[in-house]
Scaffold this active site. Structure first.
Site, PDB file in Angstrom:
ATOM      1  CE  LYS A  54      -3.734  -2.569   2.168  1.00 38.98           C
ATOM      2  NZ  LYS A  54      -4.538  -2.915   3.342  1.00 38.98           N
ATOM      3  CD  GLN A  98      -3.490  -4.508   6.554  1.00 32.93           C
ATOM      4  OE1 GLN A  98      -3.704  -3.457   5.951  1.00 32.93           O
ATOM      5  NE2 GLN A  98      -3.747  -5.677   6.023  1.00 32.93           N
ATOM      6  CG  ASP A 121      -9.796   0.005   5.308  1.00 37.77           C
ATOM      7  OD1 ASP A 121      -9.599  -0.478   4.189  1.00 37.77           O
ATOM      8  OD2 ASP A 121      -9.036  -0.157   6.285  1.00 37.77           O
TER       9      ASP A 121
HETATM   10  N1  GUN Z   1      -6.822  -6.699   6.058  1.00 40.38           N
HETATM   11  C1  GUN Z   1      -7.104  -7.400   4.923  1.00 40.38           C
HETATM   12  N2  GUN Z   1      -7.728  -6.611   4.036  1.00 40.38           N
HETATM   13  C2  GUN Z   1      -7.835  -5.391   4.591  1.00 40.38           C
HETATM   14  C3  GUN Z   1      -8.394  -4.158   4.145  1.00 40.38           C
HETATM   15  O1  GUN Z   1      -8.928  -4.020   3.031  1.00 40.38           O
HETATM   16  N3  GUN Z   1      -8.308  -3.123   5.036  1.00 40.38           N
HETATM   17  C4  GUN Z   1      -7.751  -3.271   6.257  1.00 40.38           C
HETATM   18  N4  GUN Z   1      -7.742  -2.202   7.061  1.00 40.38           N
HETATM   19  N5  GUN Z   1      -7.234  -4.392   6.706  1.00 40.38           N
HETATM   20  C5  GUN Z   1      -7.277  -5.454   5.870  1.00 40.38           C
END
Ligand code: GUN
Length: 286
Positions: A54, A98, A121
Site C-alpha cells: 500500500k 490494518q 477503508d
Molecule cells: N486486512 C485485509 N484486508 C484489509 C483491508 O482491506 N483493510 C484493512 N484495514 N485491513 C485489511
C-alpha cells in the site's frame, strides 16, 4: 481452459494512471498532495507485506504516506489515542488500520474512532450506514475493486443473478450491497447455507469471499458465468483463492486468478478513496 482470465493487474494499473492524472489539479488547487496514514500493530509478516504494498502504491502515484507501527502489546486506549492524533492531523486525509488486530484489541471500537471523512477503508459505522442506506460515502476498497473489475469487463448486472459467498464486514456484506445498488438479484451464502453448490450454480456472477481454499469447484459454476475470487489463502504451495481455478475455468466464461485478480484492485481503490477523502475534506472538486 475455456474461460477468459480477468487481468486485475492491468485494470489496477489503469485506475492508478487515472488517479495520477486526477492528482495534478488537486495538488495545484490545494497546494499539497493527499496523505494516507497506515497503522500496523505488531510485526505480522503477511500484514507487513500488505501494508508495504500500500505504501509503495502511494509512492507510485504521488500520495504521501505516513506509517505508524506500534508494538503488538499496545493497549486499546493507546491505539485509540494514536487514531485521534491522526484524526487531528491536517496533512492526513486517509487512515487505514490494518486488520486483523491482535486479539486483546477490540477492532470494531478502534475502527469506530476513525473520523468517517478519513475512513478510506469505508468500515466505520457511518460509512457502513451510508452504504446500507444506498448513499455510499467512502466505499470499502475490495468491494469497490470488484465492481470496477465487473464494469471493466462489461458485465451486465441489471437483473443478473449474483451469488456472494461470505458475509464479512470487509467484503461480503458491502459487495452484496453494491451489487444490489447496481440492480442485480443478489443472494448471500454463508457457512449455514444448504447445498452451497446448487445455489452458486444459479449465478451469472459468482463472488467468492469466504476464506476457504478452493471451496468452489466446477459444480458451483454455471456454464458461462463470471467468477470473481476474492479469497487469498496461504498454502504451502503458495496463494490460492476460494475457487478451484482450473476446475472453474473449464466452465466459466471469465474468471479472476489468485494472485493477480482482485488483490491489485484493492490497493488501487485505496488510492482512489484517499483522493476522494482529500477532496471531501478540503472542498476541492478537482
Ligand atoms: N486486512 C485485509 N484486508 C484489509 C483491508 O482491506 N483493510 C484493512 N484495514 N485491513 C485489511
Amino acid at each position: 481452459m475455456a474461460a477468459r482470465v480477468i487481468d486485475g493487474k492491468a485494470v489496477a494499473a489503469a485506475v492508478k494512471e487515472r488517479i495520477k492524472v486526477d492528482l495534478a489539479p488537486f495538488e495545484e488547487e490545494a497546494g499539497r498532495v493527499p496523505g494516507l496514514a497506515t497503522v500496523l500493530v505488531g510485526e505480522d509478516p503477511a500484514s507487513e507485506v500488505y501494508v508495504g504494498m500500500k505504501i509503495k502504491a502511494c509512492e507510485e502515484v504521488g500520495i504521501r504516506s505516513i506509517h505508524r507501527q506500534p508494538d503488538a502489546g499496545i493497549r486499546q486506549e493507546e491505539l485509540e489515542g494514536l487514531v485521534a492524533e491522526l484524526n487531528a492531523d491536517e496533512a492526513v486525509d486517509g487512515i487505514l488500520v490494518q486488520l486483523p488486530l491482535p486479539d486483546h484489541l477490540d477492532s470494531d471500537r478502534i475502527v469506530a474512532t476513525i473520523d468517517p471523512r478519513k475512513d478510506v477503508d469505508g468500515l466505520t459505522p457511518v460509512n457502513a450506514g451510508l452504504l446500507a442506506h444506498g448513499t455510499p460515502g467512502l466505499t470499502p476498497c475490495t468491494p469497490a475493486g470488484v465492481m470496477e473489475l465487473l464494469a471493466h469487463e462489461g458485465v451486465e448486472l441489471e437483473g443478473a443473478e449474483v451469488v456472494v459467498v461470505g458475509r464479512s464486514k470487509l467484503v461480503g456484506v458491502p459487495v452484496a450491497r453494491l451489487l444490489l445498488l447496481a440492480n442485480a438479484t443478489v443472494t448471500t451464502c454463508h457457512s449455514r447455507t444448504r447445498d452451497l453448490d446448487a445455489v452458486c450454480a444459479r449465478a451469472d456472477v459468482l463472488v467468492a469471499a469466504v476464506g476457504v481454499p478452493r471451496l468452489l469447484g466446477a459444480a458451483a459454476v454455471k456454464p458461462g458465468a463470471v467468477v470473481i475470487d476474492v479469497g487469498v489463502n496461504r498454502l504451502e504451495g503458495g496463494l490460492v483463492g476460494d475457487v478451484d481455478f482450473e476446475a472453474a475455468a473449464e466452465v466459466a466464461a471469465a474468471i479472476t486468478p489468485v494472485p493477480g485478480g482482485v488483490g491489485p484492485m484493492t490497493i488501487a481503490m485505496l488510492l482512489h478513496n484517499t483522493l476522494q477523502a482529500a477532496r471531501g475534506r478540503t472542498g476541492h472538486s478537482s
